[in-house]
Design an enzyme around this catalytic site. Structure first.
Site, PDB file in Angstrom:
ATOM      1  N   HIS A 152      58.706  15.030   2.934  1.00 39.86           N
ATOM      2  CA  HIS A 152      59.567  14.212   3.799  1.00 39.86           C
ATOM      3  C   HIS A 152      60.192  13.032   3.062  1.00 39.86           C
ATOM      4  O   HIS A 152      61.252  12.545   3.456  1.00 39.86           O
ATOM      5  CB  HIS A 152      58.775  13.712   5.010  1.00 39.86           C
ATOM      6  CG  HIS A 152      58.445  14.798   5.984  1.00 39.86           C
ATOM      7  ND1 HIS A 152      59.352  15.281   6.904  1.00 39.86           N
ATOM      8  CD2 HIS A 152      57.307  15.522   6.171  1.00 39.86           C
ATOM      9  CE1 HIS A 152      58.804  16.236   7.630  1.00 39.86           C
ATOM     10  NE2 HIS A 152      57.558  16.406   7.205  1.00 39.86           N
ATOM     11  N   GLU A 182      68.896  15.081  11.391  1.00 43.62           N
ATOM     12  CA  GLU A 182      69.738  15.311  10.218  1.00 43.62           C
ATOM     13  C   GLU A 182      71.201  15.468  10.598  1.00 43.62           C
ATOM     14  O   GLU A 182      71.993  16.006   9.820  1.00 43.62           O
ATOM     15  CB  GLU A 182      69.256  16.548   9.442  1.00 43.62           C
ATOM     16  CG  GLU A 182      69.360  17.848  10.188  1.00 43.62           C
ATOM     17  CD  GLU A 182      68.108  18.190  10.975  1.00 43.62           C
ATOM     18  OE1 GLU A 182      67.894  19.384  11.220  1.00 43.62           O
ATOM     19  OE2 GLU A 182      67.347  17.278  11.342  1.00 43.62           O
TER      20      GLU A 182
END
Length: 260
Positions: A152, A182
């Protein structure tokens, strides 16, 4: 006040009224200008006491009365000055804190881009003007795979990398915001379909030329985008829904492309 000092006022109590001058002066003039005003005031009042005694305007003052009045006034002025100084200091801090909180409330902490809330406010204000614009929703391709393969922390670096690249491509009147996860939203004011398509192509090209360094390797990041039109006849919700549909169409057609 000088008149009351010169004449003694009613039964010699006129000079007592000078004590209201310091708080009023700081309130009206502020801290720095208030200090200057009060220094001038003390000099004038001292001179008024002297003139009153010299020209016999009022003869009821004792020898020590002017000294004690001036000394007491200076003490009150100092206390008022301290109060005004700290009041202004904490007031400035409070204003800075409010401004900082307002800024943070409209910013994405990771990318430092405007967040969804701010973007919607901008869109609604623009919609109220009944003008046209282009909307682009962009989604990072294979972002879950990037997180799974590299972690991450690399995923966060990807989002920050994209944010910097997107901002570099914007013109003065355009905006990019982190829409969520995103996804990113581009708000291109007064740009038609052709201009928005060219902008999207520039984004694709810039991404192909600027890979993200991750240790000794470089990561090629791509995005898929959908473009829709915001006009007086096409409200925000409809334009956003259409851009979202076109984004998923671009995903189904192979990613790293734009559908209009």
């Amino acid at each position: 006040m000088i008149y009351l000092v010169l004449t003694g006022g009613s039964h010699g109590t006129g000079p007592i009224w000078i004590f209201i001058v310091s708080p009023v002066t700081f309130f009206v003039r502020g801290f720095k200008r208030g200090i200057i005003d009060l220094i001038i005031f003390v000099i004038c009042v001292t001179g008024a006491f002297y003139l009153s005694s010299y020209f016999k305007f009022y003869s009821g003052y004792s020898v020590y009365f002017p000294i004690r009045i001036i000394a007491s006034f200076i003490i009150v002025a100092l206390l008022s000055g301290f109060y005004e100084y700290f009041r202004q200091m904490y007031s400035h801090r409070l204003i800075e804190l409010v401004q900082k909180n307002e800024y943070l409330a409209t910013r994405d902490p990771l990318t430092n881009l405007p967040n969804r809330r701010y973007a919607m406010e901008e869109l609604e204000q623009f919609e109220a003007q009944q003008q046209s614009a282009s909307i682009i929703i962009a989604d990072v391709d294979n972002f879950k795979d990037i997180n799974d393969q590299y972690g991450h922390s690399v995923g966060d670096e990807v989002l920050k990398h994209l944010a910097e690249l997107f901002v570099a491509q914007l013109s003065e009147n355009d905006m990019v915001a982190r829409w969520g996860g995103e996804e990113f939203l581009f708000f291109l004011r007064h740009k038609n379909k052709q201009q928005a398509t060219q902008f999207a192509n520039d984004i694709h090209y810039a991404l192909s030329q600027n890979r993200l360094d991750i240790g000794v390797n470089q990561l090629a990041v791509t995005v898929s985008m959908g473009i829709s039109k915001l006009t007086a006849d096409v409200p925000i919700d409809k334009a956003m829904h259409k851009a979202d549909e076109l984004l998923y169409q671009a995903k189904k057609q192979g990613k790293n492309q734009t559908c209009v």
